[in-house]
Scaffold this motif. Sequence first.
Motif, mmCIF file in Angstrom:
data_model
loop_
_atom_site.group_PDB
_atom_site.id
_atom_site.type_symbol
_atom_site.label_atom_id
_atom_site.label_comp_id
_atom_site.label_asym_id
_atom_site.label_seq_id
_atom_site.Cartn_x
_atom_site.Cartn_y
_atom_site.Cartn_z
ATOM 1 N N SER A 320 122.430 98.086 21.099
ATOM 2 C CA SER A 320 122.053 98.266 22.503
ATOM 3 C C SER A 320 120.600 98.704 22.630
ATOM 4 C CB SER A 320 122.976 99.282 23.179
ATOM 5 O OG SER A 320 122.927 100.533 22.539
ATOM 6 N N ARG A 323 118.350 95.644 22.045
ATOM 7 C CA ARG A 323 118.345 94.796 23.234
ATOM 8 C C ARG A 323 117.484 95.400 24.343
ATOM 9 N NH1 ARG A 323 124.895 94.188 22.909
ATOM 10 N NH2 ARG A 323 124.969 92.524 21.326
ATOM 11 N N ALA A 324 117.625 96.704 24.543
ATOM 12 C CA ALA A 324 116.866 97.373 25.601
ATOM 13 C C ALA A 324 115.366 97.291 25.346
ATOM 14 C CB ALA A 324 117.308 98.833 25.708
ATOM 15 N N ALA A 326 113.742 95.036 23.468
ATOM 16 C CA ALA A 326 113.279 93.647 23.603
ATOM 17 C C ALA A 326 113.089 93.288 25.077
ATOM 18 C CB ALA A 326 114.274 92.699 22.950
ATOM 19 N N ARG A 327 114.044 93.725 25.926
ATOM 20 C CA ARG A 327 113.892 93.478 27.366
ATOM 21 C C ARG A 327 112.661 94.187 27.918
ATOM 22 N NH1 ARG A 327 119.535 94.272 27.486
ATOM 23 N NH2 ARG A 327 119.209 96.434 28.134
ATOM 24 N N ALA A 328 112.478 95.433 27.528
ATOM 25 C CA ALA A 328 111.347 96.216 28.043
ATOM 26 C C ALA A 328 110.012 95.600 27.653
ATOM 27 C CB ALA A 328 111.435 97.658 27.532
ATOM 28 N N GLY A 330 109.609 92.374 26.872
ATOM 29 C CA GLY A 330 109.508 90.997 27.359
ATOM 30 C C GLY A 330 109.333 89.959 26.273
ATOM 31 N N HIS A 332 110.696 87.250 23.129
ATOM 32 C CA HIS A 332 111.814 86.373 22.791
ATOM 33 C C HIS A 332 112.701 87.124 21.797
ATOM 34 C CE1 HIS A 332 114.049 83.234 20.676
ATOM 35 N NE2 HIS A 332 113.848 82.467 21.745
ATOM 36 N N TYR A 333 113.998 87.180 22.084
ATOM 37 C CA TYR A 333 114.922 87.994 21.283
ATOM 38 C C TYR A 333 116.168 87.177 20.963
ATOM 39 C CZ TYR A 333 118.447 91.652 20.368
ATOM 40 O OH TYR A 333 119.444 92.430 19.823
#
Length: 538
Positions: A320, A323-324, A326-328, A330, A332-333
């Motif tokens: 988790s 994922r958090a 990678a989103r923050a 921006g 490619h994940y």
Amino acid sequence: MKLAIAQINCTVGDLGGNARKILDYANRAKQSGAKLVITPELALSGYPPEDLLLREGFREACGKAMANLAARINGVALLIGHPHLADNKLHNAASLIRDGKIIATYFKNELPNDFVFDERRYFAPGAHPCVFDLEGIKFSINICADIWQKRTAACAKEAGADIILVLNASPYHMRKQALRYEVIRERINETGLSFVYANMTGAQDELVFDGASFAMNHKGELTHQFDEFKETLGLIELQNGIPIRGKMPTSRPLEASIYSALCLGVKDYVGKNGIPGVLLGLSGGVDSALTLAIAVDALGADKVRAVMMPSRFTADISLSDARAMARAMGVHYCEIPIDTVFEEYRQTLAHELLALPQHGRADVTEENLQARIRGNLLMALSNRYGSIVLTTGNKSEMAVGYCTLYGDMAGGFAVLKDIKKTMVYQLCHHRNTLGSIIPERVINRAPSAELRPDQTDQDSLPPYEVLDSIIEAYMEHDLSLSEILSMDYAEADVRRVVHLVRLSEHKRRQSPIGPRITQRGFGKDWRYPITARYLDEF
């Protein structure tokens, strides 16, 4: 009179590109009213050119580039660093160009051959000062290590100099600027002369150059301080050969300078080598989190890929948090589980893994298999996308071999190679002051390779505060075991850490390069034999 420092980022071997940049800065300086422009050491060739200097064609190309550049300089004097061949001897030189002609050339006297420097391999030393007159001021030239010796500055004063100009390709390490100030003040106290210190910025392989050019007057007072890690045209007003107070420094914490150095190291390694992007394994741990942040800040999110490769030992919070982050950021994940591949490996090797009675249970073999599967997957993606793999291991791990050959060591550039674990945490906190992107529980969790149940790094290693202090004492400062013990560390910890440092040399020889941040990194300035029987004694 006004002079200018061309604090520029040069690329080794890009003679045309470096010359164009130097000419551009010279013209900008002329437009700003400067009468003299100073470049860094070996600005024309880039620093360090290393064994390119042994090639006759390269030396000739440097000479032609110098002549072509000189012909285009007018209306301003240019003091430029370049390799120069004279009487069949190659010199680390600085030449003064005026109105299209080279009118004076100085040869570096003191050729360093320690730490990351190898200049005696290539250059012959000079022996004489060089003083020139411009606008009624007598300038003397020094190059980098010259200022570390009393003789060269004293000779400049005896030759009638009013001010000493120092061309530098001085690589960064922590607290290096304070050391530069100290050395220049020593020369000022001896000579009573003012100094202008022009330094290169940019990165070349494992070396990072911080710029941070400056000027000091004859009293040892700092009159100008230009930016770190940035190209800049620094203007300095002189009155009777003395710099008049101008741009002054903005104080920055140590972590900010280190972070900038790492970003520049990544940016230039990727950019100067024409690499389209980077990818890394994102584990949900603190090292890969920091590496991801540096990569994005250096290159932009569009050039960064993060890959999470979970196994049965991967904690849910690791997934988790990855994922958090990678989103923050921006980027490619993607997630590629490794359990199926791991079982295939174990089945393929089952007969051999069970061949000996003591090998009937899982051990480090199975742990390393997981790391090597991950390394293999990352290298496959590297092939597909043309991106370079950034490894995420830190200096503490590299020192004691807490890493896997062809596993987490697989890659092309080791961003944290010279960053000890305790500094990793400090840099994470620093990065979050710029924008909170590294989850706090990533920073606060006990570090783990997650290669077996309930694993933590401290199962195998002393606490990182102790480990890092012993590594610094033994590896960076060359202290003996007895000297380290006098610092009140437990004998068992000291013996174990030093033993592991020795034992892991073969691994470090196969590791990718990474930015040098301390006064001694595992790279150019660490040259220990792999095969050796000498042991330090208490």
